[in-house]
Design an enzyme around this catalytic site. Structure first.
Site, PDB file in Angstrom:
ATOM      1  N   TYR A  43       0.790  -1.232   0.000  1.00  0.00           N
ATOM      2  CA  TYR A  43       0.000   0.000   0.000  1.00  0.00           C
ATOM      3  C   TYR A  43       0.825   1.285   0.000  1.00  0.00           C
ATOM      4  O   TYR A  43       0.720   2.096  -0.913  1.00  0.00           O
ATOM      5  CB  TYR A  43      -0.944   0.013   1.213  1.00  0.00           C
ATOM      6  CG  TYR A  43      -1.957  -1.095   1.180  1.00  0.00           C
ATOM      7  CD1 TYR A  43      -2.980  -1.106   0.231  1.00  0.00           C
ATOM      8  CD2 TYR A  43      -1.887  -2.161   2.076  1.00  0.00           C
ATOM      9  CE1 TYR A  43      -3.905  -2.137   0.175  1.00  0.00           C
ATOM     10  CE2 TYR A  43      -2.811  -3.195   2.034  1.00  0.00           C
ATOM     11  CZ  TYR A  43      -3.811  -3.177   1.077  1.00  0.00           C
ATOM     12  OH  TYR A  43      -4.715  -4.193   1.014  1.00  0.00           O
ATOM     13  N   PRO A  56     -11.619  -0.648  -1.569  1.00  0.00           N
ATOM     14  CA  PRO A  56     -12.835  -1.396  -1.911  1.00  0.00           C
ATOM     15  C   PRO A  56     -14.085  -0.545  -1.669  1.00  0.00           C
ATOM     16  O   PRO A  56     -14.091   0.375  -0.847  1.00  0.00           O
ATOM     17  CB  PRO A  56     -12.811  -2.588  -0.945  1.00  0.00           C
ATOM     18  CG  PRO A  56     -11.425  -2.624  -0.383  1.00  0.00           C
ATOM     19  CD  PRO A  56     -10.956  -1.200  -0.382  1.00  0.00           C
ATOM     20  N   HIS A 287      -7.763   0.940   2.334  1.00  0.00           N
ATOM     21  CA  HIS A 287      -7.472  -0.447   2.695  1.00  0.00           C
ATOM     22  C   HIS A 287      -6.242  -0.629   3.580  1.00  0.00           C
ATOM     23  O   HIS A 287      -6.087  -1.660   4.241  1.00  0.00           O
ATOM     24  CB  HIS A 287      -7.292  -1.249   1.395  1.00  0.00           C
ATOM     25  CG  HIS A 287      -7.575  -2.703   1.517  1.00  0.00           C
ATOM     26  ND1 HIS A 287      -7.261  -3.441   2.637  1.00  0.00           N
ATOM     27  CD2 HIS A 287      -8.144  -3.582   0.654  1.00  0.00           C
ATOM     28  CE1 HIS A 287      -7.624  -4.697   2.441  1.00  0.00           C
ATOM     29  NE2 HIS A 287      -8.160  -4.805   1.253  1.00  0.00           N
ATOM     30  N   SER A 515     -10.658 -12.598  -3.437  1.00  0.00           N
ATOM     31  CA  SER A 515     -10.802 -12.784  -1.985  1.00  0.00           C
ATOM     32  C   SER A 515     -12.246 -13.131  -1.675  1.00  0.00           C
ATOM     33  O   SER A 515     -13.172 -12.700  -2.364  1.00  0.00           O
ATOM     34  CB  SER A 515     -10.384 -11.524  -1.206  1.00  0.00           C
ATOM     35  OG  SER A 515     -11.165 -10.420  -1.593  1.00  0.00           O
TER      36      SER A 515
END
Length: 587
Positions: A43, A56, A287, A515
């Site tokens: 990230y 997300p 995230h 996921s």
């Protein structure tokens, strides 16, 4: 292949053991030897814009609002529950979770739950940083605020003060309502929120310009320490050619475009709740501080409590009305906002997203096949990709490392030789009809072929399960390789040859990023963008008799096509059902 094997052999005989010793020493000194490196790599060092590429979106069940008071009612109930949650965290009363399988009863790290509220990602050139709230000595003396964003105006609303305690839901509702009415009567606001949609280095430089002004600096500090952002959207922004679920997820992920709600956001904030006057409800989350499980737990709790809570009672006396933030913007910053709007709209138009609910069966049928639903769906995704392209690619499935203190995730690599063998067998053409010399053709059932497919599936499922178990118990390969790479970078000042090899590059280029995002609430799901230009993102939410997939790719890629993937996935799941039904028929 031979060259790569030679490079790996050389590393394992010489440099590898030395770097392994560096990791062993690092492990002795740190709570978690890999998490900081992992966070940077996954990230904080990534320079791509966070919306679509990282953040997300999550969709909640749709509501119907007869008037704007009801929008404010729901928003107030959500905020009130987040305050309850934060006070529970501050008191240290978050229940300890434990593993339910594989070393059952083992305690799970709860750190991620403390990294949701009051957290913000701050852009800096080269590498971002996270601003986390301090754990209070006396929770009763904490001061809390939320930021309400309406028509691109940002309203800081104190919801808890040391001298008077926290606001009631009715008082919060009155403050929200005032902000909504005030913004509706105000001229167009500067679209400062769009700066958070920029490339991270560009945004970092723009932020340096912003904070030269003391007023702007105060605004950014308030946003950073706020519990959450509450985005109140007006109706609009749906694309008529798309279904309601897909439109809702797009609005959660990016706001529907700069003509609509995309400036009514602050994409650096960990928790952004979104309530639209047309009943679309959702969330966008940054995230880097936490995984989806912690976010879903927080969101579903707020949803459940709002369902049963009484309507907020009107306050006995009105508090001072909230005032929107005023920004002092230079001509350079105004140009930056316009450039950000143009670039963001281009990214939004490039996103090819579909929410697909497969209704043929769900997790109950998968369990009846003596297969874990996660393993079943992962193999279905491999089969889907093979059906489309005739080969497999590096696949990412996040595996929780919460059994370890400060553990985040490692990677379950679903594209293995056993999955390849099964997918290839499933794609083999059916045996052609046999011709009898005396008459017409008779169709013969290829029993060996069907039996062989089942055997190959079971072998692939065993392999997938073994990889999954190794990962959650800390024996995955990706974090270990990352550690060896970063140890070498820090120790030697350069990358060893092994990590420059093209095969290593392909290995970490995840053209299928997946996921499981399970929710307990109906009509609730989470999705995200693909992580490489020629890849797919695919989350899945197994329900009792259906599975919700959120599939994404980019229209600018000549390789990928979301609708083709959706169709191939549906066919793959149908074929798998037939494979198991044939076995049951034989038995």
């Amino acid at each position: 292949m031979e060259k790569t094997q030679e490079i790996v052999k050389k590393f394992s005989e010489n440099l590898g053991p030395r770097m392994q010793n560096v990791l062993v020493e690092r492990q002795k000194e740190m709570i978690n030897w890999v998490t900081d490196w992992w966070l940077d790599d996954m990230y904080l060092k990534v320079r791509l814009p966070v919306p679509i590429n990282s953040n997300p979106g999550m969709v909640f069940p749709r509501r119907q609002f007869a008037k704007i008071d009801e929008v404010a009612d729901l928003a107030a109930l959500y905020i009130d529950d987040l305050l309850d949650y934060k006070e529970m965290l501050d008191r240290g009363e978050l229940p300890q979770e434990r593993a339910t399988s594989r070393e059952k009863g083992q305690p799970l790290c709860m750190e991620q739950f403390y990294r949701l509220l009051g957290v913000c990602r701050i852009p800096e050139v080269g590498k971002d940083r996270l601003e986390l709230p301090d754990r209070p000595n006396d929770p009763s003396e904490c001061e809390e605020l939320v930021i309400v964003v309406c028509r691109n105006y940002f309203y800081p609303i104190p919801v808890k003060a040391a001298d008077r305690g926290r606001l009631t839901p009715g008082e919060i509702q009155a403050q929200l309502l005032h902000a909504m009415v005030d913004a509706a009567g105000a001229p167009p606001a500067p679209r400062v929120g769009l700066l958070t949609s920029m490339n991270r280095d560009q945004w970092a430089k723009a932020r340096e310009q912003l904070i030269k002004d003391e007023n702007n600096r105060t605004n950014l500090e308030l946003i950073s320490r706020a519990l959450c952002i509450m985005c109140i959207d007006e109706a609009g922004g749906d694309r008529p050619e798309l279904d309601a679920d897909t439109n809702a997820l797009l609005r959660a992920m990016h706001g529907g475009g700069t003509r609509y709600h995309s400036a009514n956001r602050w994409f650096d904030k960990t928790v952004q709740l979104i309530i639209s006057s047309d009943g679309t409800i959702g969330m966008c989350y940054e995230h880097s501080p936490a995984e989806g499980v912690a976010v879903i737990r927080l969101a579903e709790r707020a949803l459940a409590r709002a369902e049963v809570a009484d309507k907020p009672s009107p306050p006995p006396a009105l508090l001072p009305a909230p005032q929107f933030m005023k920004w002092n913007l230079t001509s350079e910053l105004h140009r930056g906002i316009e450039n950000a709007a143009r670039d963001f709209d281009r990214q939004i138009s490039d996103l090819d997203l579909k929410v697909y609910t497969y209704r043929g069966y769900g997790r109950e049928f998968m369990k009846s096949c003596r297969t874990s639903p996660d393993v079943y769906i992962q193999l279905a995704l491999q089969y889907t990709y093979y059906k489309m392209y005739g080969y497999l690619v590096s696949t990412y499935e996040s595996a929780s490392l919460r059994r370890f203190h400060h553990g985040r995730v490692d990677n379950i690599r679903s594209a293995h030789s056993a999955a390849h063998a099964w997918a290839a067998a499933m794609c083999t053409a059916d045996t052609p009809p046999q011709t009898d010399d005396d008459g017409p053709k008779k169709v013969s059932f290829n029993l060996y072929g069907e039996q062989k497919k089942l055997e190959l599936f079971e072998e692939a499922a065993r392999k997938q399960t073994a990889i999954m178990e190794a990962n959650i118990l800390g024996r995955g390969i990706d974090n270990h390789l990352l550690g060896l790479r970063e140890a070498a970078r820090e120790t030697l000042g350069e990358l060893p040859e092994m990590f420059k090899d093209p095969t290593y590059g392909r290995m970490i280029e995840f053209k299928l990023s997946t996921s499981q995002v399970a929710t307990t609430t109906d009509n609730t799901f989470m999705g995200y963008g693909a992580v490489v230009p020629d890849g797919y993102g695919c989350s899945y939410n197994p329900k009792k008799d259906s599975v919700i997939f959120c599939i994404s790719s980019f229209t600018s890629s000549s390789v990928t096509n979301t609708e083709a993937f959706r169709q191939s996935l549906g066919e793959a799941l149908d074929s798998m059902r037939l494979m198991f039904q044939n076995r049951k028929a034989e038995n």
